[in-house]
Scaffold this active site. Sequence first.
Site, PDB file in Angstrom:
ATOM      1  N   LYS A 288       3.570   6.661   4.688  1.00 15.39           N
ATOM      2  CA  LYS A 288       2.608   5.717   4.131  1.00 15.39           C
ATOM      3  C   LYS A 288       3.149   4.309   4.336  1.00 15.39           C
ATOM      4  O   LYS A 288       4.306   4.022   4.010  1.00 15.39           O
ATOM      5  CB  LYS A 288       2.373   5.960   2.634  1.00 15.39           C
ATOM      6  CG  LYS A 288       1.321   5.029   2.041  1.00 15.39           C
ATOM      7  CD  LYS A 288      -0.057   5.379   2.561  1.00 15.39           C
ATOM      8  CE  LYS A 288      -1.048   4.228   2.351  1.00 15.39           C
ATOM      9  NZ  LYS A 288      -0.943   3.169   3.377  1.00 15.39           N
ATOM     10  N   THR A 289       2.306   3.451   4.873  1.00 16.90           N
ATOM     11  CA  THR A 289       2.696   2.071   5.158  1.00 16.90           C
ATOM     12  C   THR A 289       2.199   1.131   4.068  1.00 16.90           C
ATOM     13  O   THR A 289       1.365   1.471   3.236  1.00 16.90           O
ATOM     14  CB  THR A 289       2.113   1.626   6.501  1.00 16.90           C
ATOM     15  OG1 THR A 289       0.680   1.713   6.433  1.00 16.90           O
ATOM     16  CG2 THR A 289       2.603   2.499   7.629  1.00 16.90           C
ATOM     17  N   GLY A 290       2.711  -0.082   4.106  1.00 24.81           N
ATOM     18  CA  GLY A 290       2.237  -1.146   3.228  1.00 24.81           C
ATOM     19  C   GLY A 290       2.429  -2.481   3.914  1.00 24.81           C
ATOM     20  O   GLY A 290       3.485  -2.733   4.509  1.00 24.81           O
TER      21      GLY A 290
ATOM     22  N   SER B  47       0.794  -1.234   0.000  1.00 25.70           N
ATOM     23  CA  SER B  47       0.000   0.000   0.000  1.00 25.70           C
ATOM     24  C   SER B  47       0.826   1.282   0.000  1.00 25.70           C
ATOM     25  O   SER B  47       0.253   2.377  -0.061  1.00 25.70           O
ATOM     26  CB  SER B  47      -0.962   0.007   1.187  1.00 25.70           C
ATOM     27  OG  SER B  47      -2.023  -0.892   0.965  1.00 25.70           O
TER      28      SER B  47
END
Length: 302
Positions: free
Chosen positions: A240-242, A70
Site C-alpha cells: 500500500k502506497t501513500g 494513504s
Amino acid sequence: MKFHYRHIIFLLAAGAGMLPAFLSAQQTSALKEQLQRIISGKRADVGIAVILNGKDSITVNNDGRYPMMSVVKFHQALAVTDYMMRNRIPLDSTLFITKEELKPDTYSPLRDKYPDDEVVAVTLSGLLTYTLQQSDNNACDILFNRLVSPKETDRYIHSLGIDGCSISMTEDDMHRDLANCYLNQTTPLAAACLFEKFLTLRLPGNGYHEFLKHTLISCQTGKDRLARPLENTQAVIGHKTGTGDRNADGKIIGTNDAGFVILPDEQHYTIAVFIKNSAETPETTAQIIADISETVYRYISK
C-alpha cells in the site's frame, strides 16, 4: 500486558513455525550499511524497516514518526474487515452512496466512474478495492464515516499490539488542512509489524484475509516504488502506497510504500519505507524507495 516490537516479532515467528533466518549477522549488518548509503545526502527524512521471515528485523531511522498518507488505508481495511467479520457482514454487502459523499475536489476514481449519478450502489468489497488498489479518497472517507471511524481504527490497530502509530484524521480532514497530514503517523517498524501480523497470523480471517491479500497484490499505485525492482522476478508483492502534497516550505509531506514480499521458496519479508518532507523531485523520491527495495531483495534472495 504491553508487547514491545521484539516480543511481537518473536511471537510472529513462533506462529509461522519458527522459519529460519536467511541472513547471517554479517549480511544483516552489510544490508543496513548499504541502506544507510542509499539515503545518505538525500534532502529528505527517510525511515526504513524490514522484517525477515517474521524473525529478524532491520531498521534505519526508526525513532521518528512519519505521516502515513494513504498507507493508513491498509490499517483501515483491517479494522473494517474485522468489524465485518464480527458482525457477520459479507463482502458483497451493498452501500448506497449519495452524490454529496463523492466530493469533487479530491482524488477519486469512484466518483469519476459515476459523475452524474445521484445515488450509487457499491459493495463493501468494491469500496475496499477502490481504497487499496487505487487509493480512492472518497471511498476511504465513506468507510470511515459509515463503518469504522479513525478513532476506532486506531483502537483496533493498538489492540493488535502495534503501539508505534496513531490514526485520527480522515482524508477530508487532511485535505482541508495539510498540517493534519502529519497526525496520521507511524514508525516504519510499526507498519512492517502490522503487515507481518496480517501475513502470518492471517488477519482478519474467515475469507476476509484472502480478499485483502489478493487486493494488495493487485495494487495499481506506486509501481515506481517497492514493486519496480521486482517486476522481472518471481517474487510476489502486496503493498500500500501513500503520497502527500507539498507543505508550506515546498517539501513533499510524505512519499511511502509498505507491504510484504513472498519469494518462490515461500520465505518472505515485510518492508516499510517512509519519506518525510522531501525536497527532492517526486521522481527522485520514488527512486529512493525503489533503490531500497532492490537492495533488500538482492540481499535476501541471493
